[in-house]
Design a protein around this motif. Structure first.
Motif, PDB file in Angstrom:
ATOM      1  N   THR A 141       0.844  -1.197  -0.178  1.00 44.50           N
ATOM      2  CA  THR A 141      -0.237  -0.013  -0.074  1.00 44.50           C
ATOM      3  C   THR A 141       0.936   1.162   0.056  1.00 44.50           C
ATOM      4  N   GLY A 142       0.335   2.163  -0.281  1.00 40.29           N
ATOM      5  CA  GLY A 142       0.986   3.856  -0.192  1.00 40.29           C
ATOM      6  C   GLY A 142       1.344   3.992   0.989  1.00 40.29           C
ATOM      7  N   LYS A 143       0.676   3.519   2.093  1.00 36.23           N
ATOM      8  CA  LYS A 143       1.011   3.964   3.453  1.00 36.23           C
ATOM      9  C   LYS A 143       2.194   3.189   3.733  1.00 36.23           C
ATOM     10  N   THR A 144       2.235   1.921   3.273  1.00 36.72           N
ATOM     11  CA  THR A 144       3.603   0.883   3.686  1.00 36.72           C
ATOM     12  C   THR A 144       4.772   1.647   3.022  1.00 36.72           C
ATOM     13  N   ILE A 145       4.534   1.994   1.789  1.00 40.32           N
ATOM     14  CA  ILE A 145       5.916   2.583   1.031  1.00 40.32           C
ATOM     15  C   ILE A 145       6.010   3.766   1.922  1.00 40.32           C
ATOM     16  N   GLU A 146       5.474   4.699   2.188  1.00 41.45           N
ATOM     17  CA  GLU A 146       5.670   5.991   3.149  1.00 41.45           C
ATOM     18  C   GLU A 146       6.349   5.602   4.428  1.00 41.45           C
ATOM     19  N   ALA A 147       5.848   4.508   5.075  1.00 42.37           N
ATOM     20  CA  ALA A 147       6.669   4.054   6.189  1.00 42.37           C
ATOM     21  C   ALA A 147       7.998   3.579   5.908  1.00 42.37           C
ATOM     22  N   CYS A 148       8.072   2.791   4.929  1.00 41.14           N
ATOM     23  CA  CYS A 148       9.523   2.211   4.816  1.00 41.14           C
ATOM     24  C   CYS A 148      10.355   3.600   4.354  1.00 41.14           C
ATOM     25  N   ARG A 149      10.018   4.596   3.681  1.00 41.24           N
ATOM     26  CA  ARG A 149      10.751   5.736   3.145  1.00 41.24           C
ATOM     27  C   ARG A 149      11.239   6.425   4.716  1.00 41.24           C
ATOM     28  N   GLN A 175      15.647   7.850   8.486  1.00 41.10           N
ATOM     29  CA  GLN A 175      15.746   8.253   9.831  1.00 41.10           C
ATOM     30  C   GLN A 175      17.311   7.305  10.196  1.00 41.10           C
ATOM     31  N   TYR A 176      17.252   6.409   9.440  1.00 42.98           N
ATOM     32  CA  TYR A 176      18.541   5.530   9.672  1.00 42.98           C
ATOM     33  C   TYR A 176      19.770   6.112   8.811  1.00 42.98           C
ATOM     34  N   ILE A 177      19.358   6.226   7.594  1.00 46.35           N
ATOM     35  CA  ILE A 177      20.737   6.809   6.851  1.00 46.35           C
ATOM     36  C   ILE A 177      21.164   8.250   7.008  1.00 46.35           C
ATOM     37  N   ARG A 178      20.126   9.016   7.453  1.00 43.01           N
ATOM     38  CA  ARG A 178      20.369  10.627   7.614  1.00 43.01           C
ATOM     39  C   ARG A 178      21.141  10.876   6.260  1.00 43.01           C
ATOM     40  N   GLY A 179      22.277  11.671   6.365  1.00 42.98           N
ATOM     41  CA  GLY A 179      22.782  12.279   5.356  1.00 42.98           C
ATOM     42  C   GLY A 179      24.041  11.455   4.715  1.00 42.98           C
ATOM     43  N   GLU A 180      23.932  10.195   5.056  1.00 40.48           N
ATOM     44  CA  GLU A 180      24.838   9.087   4.617  1.00 40.48           C
ATOM     45  C   GLU A 180      24.541   8.207   3.272  1.00 40.48           C
ATOM     46  N   GLY A 181      24.152   9.085   2.248  1.00 40.00           N
ATOM     47  CA  GLY A 181      23.476   8.271   1.129  1.00 40.00           C
ATOM     48  C   GLY A 181      22.268   8.580   0.484  1.00 40.00           C
ATOM     49  N   LYS A 182      21.622   8.210  -0.541  1.00 40.65           N
ATOM     50  CA  LYS A 182      20.514   8.743  -1.327  1.00 40.65           C
ATOM     51  C   LYS A 182      19.707   7.496  -1.341  1.00 40.65           C
ATOM     52  N   LEU A 183      18.360   7.723  -0.876  1.00 47.76           N
ATOM     53  CA  LEU A 183      17.443   6.621  -1.174  1.00 47.76           C
ATOM     54  C   LEU A 183      16.508   6.884  -2.296  1.00 47.76           C
ATOM     55  N   TYR A 184      16.471   5.552  -3.035  1.00 51.10           N
ATOM     56  CA  TYR A 184      15.497   5.641  -4.140  1.00 51.10           C
ATOM     57  C   TYR A 184      14.478   4.526  -3.970  1.00 51.10           C
TER      58      TYR A 184
END
Length: 140
Positions: free
Chosen positions: A44-52, A57-66
């Motif tokens: 679901t869209g809510k699950t994707i947002e929760a994963c994002r 929160q974990y990677i902070r500034g150390e990398g980019k999430l796609y």
């Protein structure tokens, strides 16, 4: 607000079956590390947002999430305590249809340990089994 398309051609769609493996979107395209689904299902869209949120929160500034998946399919639901008949329900949520082999998320510019720990947090929120992918040096 959860992810959903701006406009659609058809407001309601039929359920259908998820058959076969992913032939598109099954390799890393942007990052060095990826999260690949091993089972069919919907997210679901809510699950994707929760994963994002969990990943950011974990990677902070150390990398980019796609994020490689987007919820295009409407799922309808009838109101509670409604009698039988009276047609199909209204669109309730939007889901992304996932085939085995689909790359769901990618991270660029992070170490192996950081990517593994980040995707472990994300995997807890997903309704399917997933695995960690690493880019080989021959591609990209």
């Amino acid at each position: 607000m959860a992810l959903m398309p701006k406009r659609v051609k058809h407001r309601k769609s039929q359920r259908g079956r998820i058959k076969g493996n992913a032939t598109r979107g099954n390799t890393l395209a942007f990052g060095d590390w990826g999260l690949q689904s091993l089972e069919p299902g919907t997210i679901t869209g809510k699950t994707i947002e929760a994963c994002r949120i969990a990943a950011m929160q974990y990677i902070r500034g150390e990398g980019k999430l796609y994020i490689r998946v987007f919820p295009h399919k409407p799922v309808t639901a009838r109101p509670l305590e409604t009698r039988m008949g009276k047609g199909k329900g209204e669109p309730d949520r939007w889901v992304a249809v996932i085939k085995p082999g689909t790359v769901l998320f990618e991270i660029a510019g992070a170490s192996h340990d950081a990517a593994r720990d980040c995707f472990a947090r994300v995997a807890h929120k997903l309704p399917m089994k997933v695995r960690l992918l690493q880019r080989t040096h021959g591609t990209h």
